[in-house]
Design an enzyme around this catalytic site. Sequence first.
Site, PDB file in Angstrom:
ATOM      1  N   ASP A 433      94.129 -22.737 -29.940  1.00  0.00           N
ATOM      2  CA  ASP A 433      94.737 -24.058 -29.815  1.00  0.00           C
ATOM      3  C   ASP A 433      93.713 -24.972 -29.136  1.00  0.00           C
ATOM      4  OD1 ASP A 433      96.176 -26.336 -29.123  1.00  0.00           O
ATOM      5  OD2 ASP A 433      97.996 -25.229 -28.613  1.00  0.00           O
ATOM      6  N   HIS A 434      93.225 -25.959 -29.884  1.00  0.00           N
ATOM      7  CA  HIS A 434      92.135 -26.796 -29.370  1.00  0.00           C
ATOM      8  C   HIS A 434      92.592 -27.742 -28.267  1.00  0.00           C
ATOM      9  CE1 HIS A 434      88.042 -27.839 -29.454  1.00  0.00           C
ATOM     10  NE2 HIS A 434      87.830 -27.723 -30.742  1.00  0.00           N
TER      11      HIS A 434
END
Length: 463
Positions: A433-434
Site C-alpha cells: 500500500d503506497h
Amino acid sequence: MTTIETVTLPDLGEGLTESDLVEWVVAVGDTVALNQVVAEVETVKALVQLPSPYAGVVAELLVEPGVTVPVGTALLTIAVEEPAVAEDAQPAAPEGTAAPEPGAAAPERTAVLVGYGPLVGSSARPLRRARSAQWAAAHAGAQEARLALAGRPIGPKVLPPVRKLAHDLGVDLNKVEWSGTDGMITREDVLRAVSSAPVAPDARRPDALSAAHRPGLAGPAGRPAESPPGQRETRTPVAGVRKQTAAAMVASAFTAPHASTSLTVDVTPTLELLTELRRDPSLEGHRLTILTVVAKAVTLALRVHPALNAHWDELAGEIVQYDYVHLGVAVATPRGLLVPTVKDADRMRLPELADAVAALTEAARSGTTTPGDLAGGTITITNIGVFGVDTGTPILVPGQAAILAMGAIRRQPWEFQDRVALRSVLTLSLSFDHRLVDGAEAARFLADVGSILARPGSVLRMV
C-alpha cells in the site's frame, strides 16, 4: 399445546452480516432435539453447523440451499409441544438439584453457535431473544411508517459494513440500485455502482430465494446447473468464499494504491540448511519447508521495517502500527482462496511456526477453520510457486499494508563466487500500500528477506 417457533440466521460474529445456506440436514416432518444440527451455512470465514434452539418437529424449510441470506433471516419453523415460558419465569432446576438462590450466578451455557445457547439441564427455550428480534422487526416497520407519514425520507436500507465500503469508495447510496432482500443494498451493489456495470433484470430479489437458484437455472450451494441440451455454456452462482473474495479484492483495488517490486534470490544455502534441520532428531515431526523459512524471514525483517506491518484507518485518519505480527498464509482450497492467520508469528521459534502453518493450512483445506482463524492478519504470504509459477503481482488483503508472493524454485545457471554454477533460485514479489510504504522502504524490506534466504547466517544482525 403446540407453538410454531421460527429459527433465524444468528449473528455469526467477526463482523459477518450474511452467509450461504449450503445444506439442510433435516427435512419437513423430522423430529429434532435441542442443539441438534439442522443445517450447514458457509461464510467467507468457514463452514458452520447451525444447531436448533428448539426441540420439536420441523414444520417448514423457508430457504433453499445455495441462497445467500442476511443475519436475522427466517430459515425454518419448528412445531414445539411445550407450554410457553413467561419472560420473567425462572427455569426449573433439574430433578435432584436445588433451585438457584436469588441473585446467584446464571447457569453455565453450552458451547454452541453464537446467538444460541440453552441452559444446561433445562428445557427452557430462548423466548426472550426470539421475541426481542420480533419486536425489533416490528418496531423498525413502525418507525418507517412514521417517517413516511411525516414526509421524511426513509433512506436506503444498508448494513454498516456496506455503508463503510460505500463511504470508502465515494458511492452515493441514494443512487445505488439495490438487489438484496426487501430493498437492501448489498456489497455487490456498491461495487457495481463503482464499475457502472448494469444490473440484470433478474438480479433483484423480492424475497430470500434468488431467481438464480430457482429450479432449472442453477444447482444448490453454488454448484453448476445442468445445461439444457445443445447449450455450450455453464452458469455457476457466485456464492460463499468466491463471492466474498471477489468483493474484498475489488474493494482492495479501489481503496489502496497498489505498488509492487520483486527480487530473485539464490536460496541454495537455505535449502541446504533445511536438509540439515530435517536430519536433526530434536526436530523430528516438524514440517520444515521453504515456506516456513520465508515466514520466519518476514517476521524478522518486519522488526527493521515496521511500516509494512501497519493499517491505514481511513475513518479515523490514522496509521495503525502493529507491535505484533499476525501472519496470513494464503491457501487454495476447494471452496476458494482462504487466508488463515498465524497469531503472534513473530514470537514463535522455527519449529513452532512450522507446526502452526501446517495445522492452519490443513484446516483450511479440510474446511474446519474457525472465523477466528481467518481474521486479524497484519501481513500475508502467498506461495504461488506450488503451481509452477515463477512470479506474479498479488492483490493486498483489505486492511493490510503488504503481501509477499513466493515463486517456484528453479535450478538454473547463476553467478556464484565469481563463477557460473547451477543454483536453486527463487523469485519474491511484494505488493504494498503506497500510502503506508514508499518504494525505498519496500525495497529494503524485500532485500532483507532475500538476504536471510541467500545467507541464513545474516539473521544474526537482525536479532
